[in-house]
Structures are given as C-alpha cells and as structure tokens.
Design a protein around this motif. Sequence first.
Motif, PDB file in Angstrom:
ATOM      1  N   UNK A  17       0.805  -1.224   0.000  1.00 20.59           N
ATOM      2  CA  UNK A  17       0.000   0.000   0.000  1.00 20.59           C
ATOM      3  C   UNK A  17       0.840   1.277   0.000  1.00 20.59           C
ATOM      4  N   UNK A  18       1.944   1.247  -0.726  1.00 22.19           N
ATOM      5  CA  UNK A  18       2.730   2.457  -0.909  1.00 22.19           C
ATOM      6  C   UNK A  18       2.010   3.361  -1.915  1.00 22.19           C
ATOM      7  N   UNK A  19       2.294   4.672  -1.906  1.00 24.62           N
ATOM      8  CA  UNK A  19       1.578   5.607  -2.782  1.00 24.62           C
ATOM      9  C   UNK A  19       1.653   5.237  -4.259  1.00 24.62           C
ATOM     10  N   UNK A  20       0.558   5.416  -4.959  1.00 29.17           N
ATOM     11  CA  UNK A  20       0.463   5.103  -6.378  1.00 29.17           C
ATOM     12  C   UNK A  20       1.446   5.913  -7.205  1.00 29.17           C
ATOM     13  N   UNK A  21       1.787   7.112  -6.750  1.00 27.72           N
ATOM     14  CA  UNK A  21       2.690   7.975  -7.514  1.00 27.72           C
ATOM     15  C   UNK A  21       4.100   7.415  -7.621  1.00 27.72           C
ATOM     16  N   UNK A  22       4.399   6.361  -6.870  1.00 22.98           N
ATOM     17  CA  UNK A  22       5.720   5.726  -6.999  1.00 22.98           C
ATOM     18  C   UNK A  22       5.939   5.154  -8.399  1.00 22.98           C
ATOM     19  N   UNK A  23       4.844   4.924  -9.132  1.00 25.49           N
ATOM     20  CA  UNK A  23       4.980   4.378 -10.486  1.00 25.49           C
ATOM     21  C   UNK A  23       5.680   5.362 -11.424  1.00 25.49           C
ATOM     22  N   UNK A  24       5.755   6.607 -11.025  1.00 23.67           N
ATOM     23  CA  UNK A  24       6.432   7.612 -11.848  1.00 23.67           C
ATOM     24  C   UNK A  24       7.949   7.398 -11.848  1.00 23.67           C
ATOM     25  N   UNK A  25       8.443   6.653 -10.864  1.00 22.15           N
ATOM     26  CA  UNK A  25       9.880   6.395 -10.797  1.00 22.15           C
ATOM     27  C   UNK A  25      10.224   5.218 -11.700  1.00 22.15           C
ATOM     28  N   UNK A  26      11.291   5.367 -12.454  1.00 22.32           N
ATOM     29  CA  UNK A  26      11.765   4.312 -13.325  1.00 22.32           C
ATOM     30  C   UNK A  26      13.201   3.949 -12.951  1.00 22.32           C
ATOM     31  N   UNK A  27      13.612   2.766 -13.373  1.00 20.66           N
ATOM     32  CA  UNK A  27      14.973   2.313 -13.086  1.00 20.66           C
ATOM     33  C   UNK A  27      15.997   3.256 -13.715  1.00 20.66           C
ATOM     34  N   UNK A  28      17.037   3.576 -12.957  1.00 19.71           N
ATOM     35  CA  UNK A  28      18.081   4.496 -13.415  1.00 19.71           C
ATOM     36  C   UNK A  28      19.360   3.706 -13.652  1.00 19.71           C
ATOM     37  N   UNK A  29      19.672   3.386 -14.909  1.00 14.79           N
ATOM     38  CA  UNK A  29      20.914   2.650 -15.184  1.00 14.79           C
ATOM     39  C   UNK A  29      22.135   3.443 -14.715  1.00 14.79           C
ATOM     40  N   UNK A  30      23.120   2.740 -14.199  1.00 18.89           N
ATOM     41  CA  UNK A  30      24.389   3.347 -13.775  1.00 18.89           C
ATOM     42  C   UNK A  30      24.259   4.227 -12.532  1.00 18.89           C
ATOM     43  N   UNK A  31      23.104   4.189 -11.862  1.00 15.97           N
ATOM     44  CA  UNK A  31      22.991   4.955 -10.620  1.00 15.97           C
ATOM     45  C   UNK A  31      23.821   4.319  -9.511  1.00 15.97           C
ATOM     46  N   UNK A  32      23.810   2.995  -9.463  1.00 19.42           N
ATOM     47  CA  UNK A  32      24.527   2.273  -8.402  1.00 19.42           C
ATOM     48  C   UNK A  32      25.466   1.234  -9.019  1.00 19.42           C
ATOM     49  N   UNK A  33      26.432   0.816  -8.214  1.00 18.51           N
ATOM     50  CA  UNK A  33      27.357  -0.242  -8.611  1.00 18.51           C
ATOM     51  C   UNK A  33      27.378  -1.283  -7.502  1.00 18.51           C
ATOM     52  N   UNK A  34      27.860  -2.468  -7.823  1.00 20.98           N
ATOM     53  CA  UNK A  34      27.958  -3.525  -6.823  1.00 20.98           C
ATOM     54  C   UNK A  34      28.973  -3.157  -5.750  1.00 20.98           C
ATOM     55  N   UNK A  35      28.704  -3.620  -4.515  1.00 21.07           N
ATOM     56  CA  UNK A  35      29.650  -3.413  -3.428  1.00 21.07           C
ATOM     57  C   UNK A  35      29.342  -2.242  -2.521  1.00 21.07           C
ATOM     58  N   UNK A  36      28.308  -1.448  -2.847  1.00 16.71           N
ATOM     59  CA  UNK A  36      27.963  -0.310  -2.005  1.00 16.71           C
ATOM     60  C   UNK A  36      27.332  -0.772  -0.692  1.00 16.71           C
ATOM     61  N   UNK A  37      27.420   0.088   0.315  1.00 14.83           N
ATOM     62  CA  UNK A  37      26.801  -0.179   1.610  1.00 14.83           C
ATOM     63  C   UNK A  37      25.583   0.726   1.792  1.00 14.83           C
ATOM     64  N   UNK A  38      24.608   0.200   2.519  1.00 14.40           N
ATOM     65  CA  UNK A  38      23.399   0.972   2.824  1.00 14.40           C
ATOM     66  C   UNK A  38      23.200   0.987   4.326  1.00 14.40           C
ATOM     67  N   UNK A  39      23.166   2.198   4.894  1.00 14.28           N
ATOM     68  CA  UNK A  39      22.908   2.343   6.321  1.00 14.28           C
ATOM     69  C   UNK A  39      21.401   2.247   6.523  1.00 14.28           C
ATOM     70  N   UNK A  40      20.953   1.143   7.065  1.00 15.98           N
ATOM     71  CA  UNK A  40      19.520   0.870   7.182  1.00 15.98           C
ATOM     72  C   UNK A  40      18.807   1.889   8.055  1.00 15.98           C
ATOM     73  N   UNK A  41      19.444   2.308   9.131  1.00 11.49           N
ATOM     74  CA  UNK A  41      18.796   3.226  10.064  1.00 11.49           C
ATOM     75  C   UNK A  41      18.824   4.676   9.588  1.00 11.49           C
ATOM     76  N   UNK A  42      19.859   5.054   8.858  1.00 11.80           N
ATOM     77  CA  UNK A  42      19.968   6.437   8.379  1.00 11.80           C
ATOM     78  C   UNK A  42      19.486   6.593   6.934  1.00 11.80           C
ATOM     79  N   UNK A  43      19.193   5.474   6.273  1.00  6.73           N
ATOM     80  CA  UNK A  43      18.719   5.491   4.874  1.00  6.73           C
ATOM     81  C   UNK A  43      19.735   6.169   3.957  1.00  6.73           C
ATOM     82  N   UNK A  44      20.997   5.780   4.088  1.00  2.00           N
ATOM     83  CA  UNK A  44      22.062   6.367   3.277  1.00  2.00           C
ATOM     84  C   UNK A  44      22.773   5.270   2.482  1.00  2.00           C
TER      85      UNK A  44
END
Length: 229
Positions: free
Chosen positions: A79-106
Amino acid sequence: MTERLWSVYKETKRQTEDLIPVIATNSVNPDTIFANNEMSLRDIEIYGFDYDYTLAFYSRHLHTLIFNIARDILITNHRYPEDLRKYEYIPNFAVRGLHYDVQKALLMKIDAFHYIQLGTVYRGLHPVPDEEVIAMYEGSHVPLEIMSDFYGKSSHGHTMKQFMDIFSLPEMTLLCCVNDFFMRHNIDYEPVHLYKDVKEAIRDVHVKGIMYRAVEADIGNTFGSYCFA
C-alpha cells in the motif's frame, strides 16, 4: 536413481557436444586451464556450472524488469503511494559493493579499511554534503561491529547492509527512489521498515517466480532483451 541420472547426464552431454564445435586438442594450451595444479579433472566424474554469467549473461533490461515488478509490489501489496509508479529504473545509478545504512537510509561506498568515501554518500537520489556525513558518523570511519557479514548478510543487527549481488542494482535504486519520494513529499517514515519492505518486495520477485513468469510469457523476445545464453 543413479543410473537415471547418468543417463540424463550422458544424453545432455551428447546434445551439448552436437551444438558446440569440437576444439582440437593441439589448439589448447594446457598451462592455461587450471588455477589449482593439485587437482586433475580426470578424478572428477561430474562437474557443473553456476548458471549466472556462465551460461547466461544478463543485460540491463533485466534490472529494469526487477525494479518495475518490485515497485509495483510495494504499491499493490504494501500500500505504498500510487505515484511511486512515476519512478523508473536508473541505469548506472549504483554499482555492486555499495553499503546501505539501514537506520539512516544512506547509500555509500566504504573502502576495505572501513572508511566512508566522501562524495559517494546519497540520501534518496541526492548526494549528502561531506560535512554532514562527518557529523553523523563522527568522522568517516565505520566501526567493524556495525558492518554486515560477508556478502552483505545483516543477520545480527548490523546497520550496514552491503549489496554484492548483481541483482542488488535494482534493489539499491528502488530504495533510493522510495526514500526520494517520501522526502520530496515531506512524508514521515521509518527507514528500517522501508528497507524491510523493499527487501521483501525484491525477494518476492525471485522467490515467488514473478520474474521468471514474466520472461516465459514472452520467451521469443525476452531472451534477447533480458538475458542470452
């Protein structure tokens, strides 16, 4: 059972040899075959290959498919907002090996010595100023105890998840897109729950066979678009 497996193996081997031209023995340099010179393949009766990048090479279109399916799962099942469909996949935005801080959303790049590479930290789809990063982490070094295990497993309460798998690219992009949506619309949210929802959506794409059914539905074109053997 053993006889049946041998029969299937031999028939598959025969069909494969019919499809692949036989390589002349004198055209192969034996010194280039083995990385481990203590093992001889003559001692191995049966051997196989990992499908990924051995029999199939995935193109960027598969990442788009995974992103779109997981995004729609968030909207339909979580039940996330319907407007999320406006987002499309962004090639080359990320690379393998990155870290994500779950609590800080970084999302960020951390080197082998556990130092955050300044200039690589993103909140949503936008970079975070270096001074803000240093203030949040009291420097740029990340303690080992909050780093995830090998291959990014965060099963012991670690706050840093590392994305190592090739299929992690759409997951990282979706995480950043959803974060971006909430920030743009000034919607309060819990980063940990967002991470879990996205992780579950990506898991469902694979575990529930949704991606495979999408490929099979257009088998004539999808092997040319999504992967090829």
